[in-house]
Design a protein around this motif. Sequence first.
Motif, mmCIF file in Angstrom:
data_model
loop_
_atom_site.group_PDB
_atom_site.id
_atom_site.type_symbol
_atom_site.label_atom_id
_atom_site.label_comp_id
_atom_site.label_asym_id
_atom_site.label_seq_id
_atom_site.Cartn_x
_atom_site.Cartn_y
_atom_site.Cartn_z
ATOM 1 N N PHE A 110 13.700 -23.649 -7.073
ATOM 2 C CA PHE A 110 12.451 -24.188 -6.536
ATOM 3 C C PHE A 110 11.367 -23.484 -7.436
ATOM 4 C CE2 PHE A 110 13.494 -25.833 -1.702
ATOM 5 C CZ PHE A 110 14.452 -26.853 -2.715
ATOM 6 N N PHE A 111 11.406 -22.137 -7.524
ATOM 7 C CA PHE A 111 10.203 -21.553 -8.314
ATOM 8 C C PHE A 111 10.502 -22.098 -9.878
ATOM 9 C CE2 PHE A 111 8.671 -17.564 -10.502
ATOM 10 C CZ PHE A 111 7.385 -17.937 -10.067
ATOM 11 N N GLY A 112 11.469 -22.544 -10.414
ATOM 12 C CA GLY A 112 11.492 -23.189 -11.504
ATOM 13 C C GLY A 112 10.812 -24.394 -11.509
ATOM 14 N N ASP A 113 10.879 -25.307 -10.458
ATOM 15 C CA ASP A 113 10.073 -26.369 -10.285
ATOM 16 C C ASP A 113 8.632 -26.033 -10.244
ATOM 17 O OD1 ASP A 113 12.120 -27.608 -10.247
ATOM 18 O OD2 ASP A 113 12.416 -27.803 -7.632
ATOM 19 N N CYS A 114 8.198 -25.128 -9.487
ATOM 20 C CA CYS A 114 6.807 -24.542 -9.471
ATOM 21 C C CYS A 114 6.252 -24.327 -10.866
ATOM 22 C CB CYS A 114 6.637 -23.277 -8.549
ATOM 23 S SG CYS A 114 7.087 -23.702 -6.897
ATOM 24 N N LEU A 115 7.202 -23.548 -11.482
ATOM 25 C CA LEU A 115 6.532 -23.192 -13.200
ATOM 26 C C LEU A 115 6.607 -24.458 -13.816
ATOM 27 C CD1 LEU A 115 8.572 -19.935 -13.363
ATOM 28 C CD2 LEU A 115 6.049 -19.971 -13.449
ATOM 29 N N GLY A 125 7.108 -23.621 -19.233
ATOM 30 C CA GLY A 125 8.295 -24.221 -19.641
ATOM 31 C C GLY A 125 9.448 -23.072 -19.863
ATOM 32 N N LYS A 126 9.239 -22.176 -20.576
ATOM 33 C CA LYS A 126 10.303 -21.293 -21.008
ATOM 34 C C LYS A 126 10.526 -20.573 -19.703
ATOM 35 C CE LYS A 126 9.170 -20.328 -25.635
ATOM 36 N NZ LYS A 126 10.319 -21.041 -26.140
ATOM 37 N N ALA A 127 9.739 -20.068 -18.962
ATOM 38 C CA ALA A 127 9.947 -19.107 -17.666
ATOM 39 C C ALA A 127 10.740 -20.174 -16.702
ATOM 40 C CB ALA A 127 8.702 -18.586 -17.101
ATOM 41 N N ALA A 128 10.129 -21.476 -16.436
ATOM 42 C CA ALA A 128 10.871 -22.270 -15.707
ATOM 43 C C ALA A 128 12.436 -22.581 -16.085
ATOM 44 C CB ALA A 128 10.200 -23.628 -15.858
ATOM 45 N N GLU A 129 12.700 -22.598 -17.329
ATOM 46 C CA GLU A 129 13.929 -22.861 -17.597
ATOM 47 C C GLU A 129 14.903 -21.448 -17.608
ATOM 48 O OE1 GLU A 129 16.722 -23.875 -21.790
ATOM 49 O OE2 GLU A 129 14.525 -23.897 -22.006
ATOM 50 N N ALA A 130 14.236 -20.316 -17.730
ATOM 51 C CA ALA A 130 14.960 -19.082 -17.374
ATOM 52 C C ALA A 130 15.190 -18.957 -16.010
ATOM 53 C CB ALA A 130 14.078 -17.998 -17.739
#
Length: 332
Positions: A110-115, A125-130
């Motif tokens: 879910f935090f990936g979705d937020c980012l 995007g890079k942080a979301a993918e991580a």
Amino acid sequence: MPPLMTLSGVFTLRILAVAALIAALLVALQAGAAPRELSTELKQADKALAAHEYALAYKAYARVAARNPLAQFNLGLIEREGWGRARNPAAACAWFGKAAQGNIPAAHQFFGDCLADGIGQAADGKAAEAWYRKAAQAGIVYALCSAGQMYIRGQVVGKDVEHGLGLCAQAAQAGSAPAMLRIADYYKDGTEVPQNLAAARYWYQQAAENRDHLAQYRLGVMLGQGEGGDANPALALSWLEHAAAEGYAPAYLPVAILYANSAPDPATGALTPASLAKIYMWNSAARATTNNAATLAEIKRIAQLVNQVMPAEWKPALDRRVAEHLGRFSAN
């Protein structure tokens, strides 16, 4: 009894509900993703949440949130879904970020979705993918599809459709039925990736074999209409009735229609008694689970035709079977 209608025009595609995704993520979480001691002190809060006593649940989670990342995650769900309060996506993402740092796998997703969406902070995007990859490593492999979507759409990362599909395929190959369904939808819709109906049909079948009811429904539609390969009404009926038998209401009317269009008894030239009973029951189930005026008009027409040829004395027993079926799934 003549065919009642063709398949076209009676099927509607449904998107996967947010609640279903939440449930899938929570299953992964409950399977051992979080230490048992984190959930032990949340029993009363969880009980209140299950009872829809949202204000009480929120207070109970908030009391221990400073030390309990699972409580943080649940606070994020309450804020995100607007349970007992106005939806607050930014507050939800703040809680998901804390829970993700506390190593709650569902929060990683879910935090990936937020980012990815830039909710409550700048999009990254890079942080979301991580975070998506971290979720996948913890067992929520569907998160790779979320990473793939960024590349397919060119959302906060460079557009790369092939790479995005490859990420989602990794999740599908790891056994994620929602990922299989997602790839099938991409190929079926043909809006974000080149349309490939044969590939869509293949991936719907993979998800259908993993008991995904929406995939069973969509596969049945494609088989019935001859999309992505030869039409196969018998197999279409089989998959649609699988979904209907497990309470997937959108499949009720299509199943009734396919039985109405089934081959007549060679000896009589009429539909078999078994087919008549199936038409009546699935049509009745459809009537009980829709408020759509056009659909109800079609259901009424089918009922009128069936009533002309089906013995009235069958109805009480068939009505009981319909009521028993609907009763099993009324809470879903």
